[in-house]
Design a protein around this motif. Sequence first.
Motif, PDB file in Angstrom:
ATOM      1  N   ASP A 108      -5.706  -0.492  -4.841  1.00  0.00           N
ATOM      2  CA  ASP A 108      -5.151  -1.204  -3.687  1.00  0.00           C
ATOM      3  C   ASP A 108      -6.197  -2.171  -3.140  1.00  0.00           C
ATOM      4  OD1 ASP A 108      -3.814  -2.079  -1.491  1.00  0.00           O
ATOM      5  OD2 ASP A 108      -3.529  -0.108  -0.567  1.00  0.00           O
ATOM      6  N   GLU A 109      -6.047  -3.431  -3.491  1.00  0.00           N
ATOM      7  CA  GLU A 109      -6.989  -4.487  -3.070  1.00  0.00           C
ATOM      8  C   GLU A 109      -8.433  -4.046  -3.287  1.00  0.00           C
ATOM      9  OE1 GLU A 109      -5.907  -7.072   0.100  1.00  0.00           O
ATOM     10  OE2 GLU A 109      -4.232  -5.789   0.649  1.00  0.00           O
ATOM     11  N   SER A 143       0.837  -1.213   0.000  1.00  0.00           N
ATOM     12  CA  SER A 143       0.000   0.000   0.000  1.00  0.00           C
ATOM     13  C   SER A 143       0.864   1.252   0.000  1.00  0.00           C
ATOM     14  CB  SER A 143      -0.915   0.029   1.222  1.00  0.00           C
ATOM     15  OG  SER A 143      -1.803  -1.050   1.174  1.00  0.00           O
TER      16      SER A 143
HETATM   17 MG   LIG Z   1      -2.109  -2.706   2.169  1.00  0.00          MG
END
Ligand SMILES: [Mg+2]
Length: 271
Positions: free
Chosen positions: A174-175, A53
């Motif tokens: 991010d995810e 991240s």
């Molecule tokens: Mg992360």
Amino acid sequence: MTKLLELKNVSKYYVHKDGWLPGRKICALEPLTLTLERGETLAIMGETGSGKSTIAKLIAGAEKPSTGEIYLNGQLLDPRNYRQRSRHIRMIFQDSLRSLNPQTTIGRQLSEALLFNTTLTSEEQRDHVMLTLRKVGLLPDHYHFYPHMLSSGQQQRVCIARAIIVDPQIIVADEAFVSLDPSIRAQIINLILDLQEDMSISFIFVSHSAEIVKHVADKILIMHHGKLVEFGSTQTMMLQPQEQLTRLLLQTDLQNNVTAATSSSHSTTQE
Ligand SMILES: [Mg+2]
Ligand SMILES: Nc1ncnc2c1ncn2[C@@H]1O[C@H](COP(=O)(O)OP(=O)(O)OP(=O)(O)O)[C@@H](O)[C@H]1O
């Protein structure tokens, strides 16, 4: 191919201000150098806390590097100039509902992205928002909806619309698809692949799913404790992984059904 994005010795340290060891320096990312070409998709993988991240935020400009520089098309990005970056590099977050304003209609939220980044008139903004809603498989009526009136898949489509509406060069996710159920996730990934083809957007995504990574990424970056473990083309990393961690991450997958679903027809269906 043109070098679209270059990270040169980019690192990130945090200094803890309080807690039991104030002043302790945490290294979230050791100096990282890498290049991404136009239209390429980069997947970032690694265990929890490995710095994934942090890399995504540094590229998107949500964090400033402690050292190093980031270049877009050979031009140095000023870490203090968020506006310069937000036009070209857009981010999609994991929690789509929380990243949307609950008190503002979808149409207004998409128009705001245009207001901030372009000089379009309000009529042109409205036309562009309608066009973008269609591109991501939403309906003109959704212009007047509030976020809570949409399904989670539709909310994620709005986030994608907000990312693509300014015609960016890079989207960082991010995810972003982890909370969606597998069939909706497959539709969203196919939508991204379609948009990428149409608009030649580069895509950088953090994922724990080897199946998704194998399906969509051109390059893979493996991280461990803030350090680069391995970086290369998906094909090479699949066939000749150099590191044990790469082997482990690319072989392990708990979401096996995603590939089958994403391999079926690309879709813009409504959830
Ligand atoms: Mg992360
Ligand atoms: N704002 C912050 N202040 C202090 N430390 C931070 C901060 N943000 C991240 N870190 C630390 O940096 C390291 C990397 O964090 P990061 O969020 O990049 O990990 P990650 O690979 O995305 O993990 P996950 O898979 O759990 O999301 C972690 O040790 C984390 O505690």
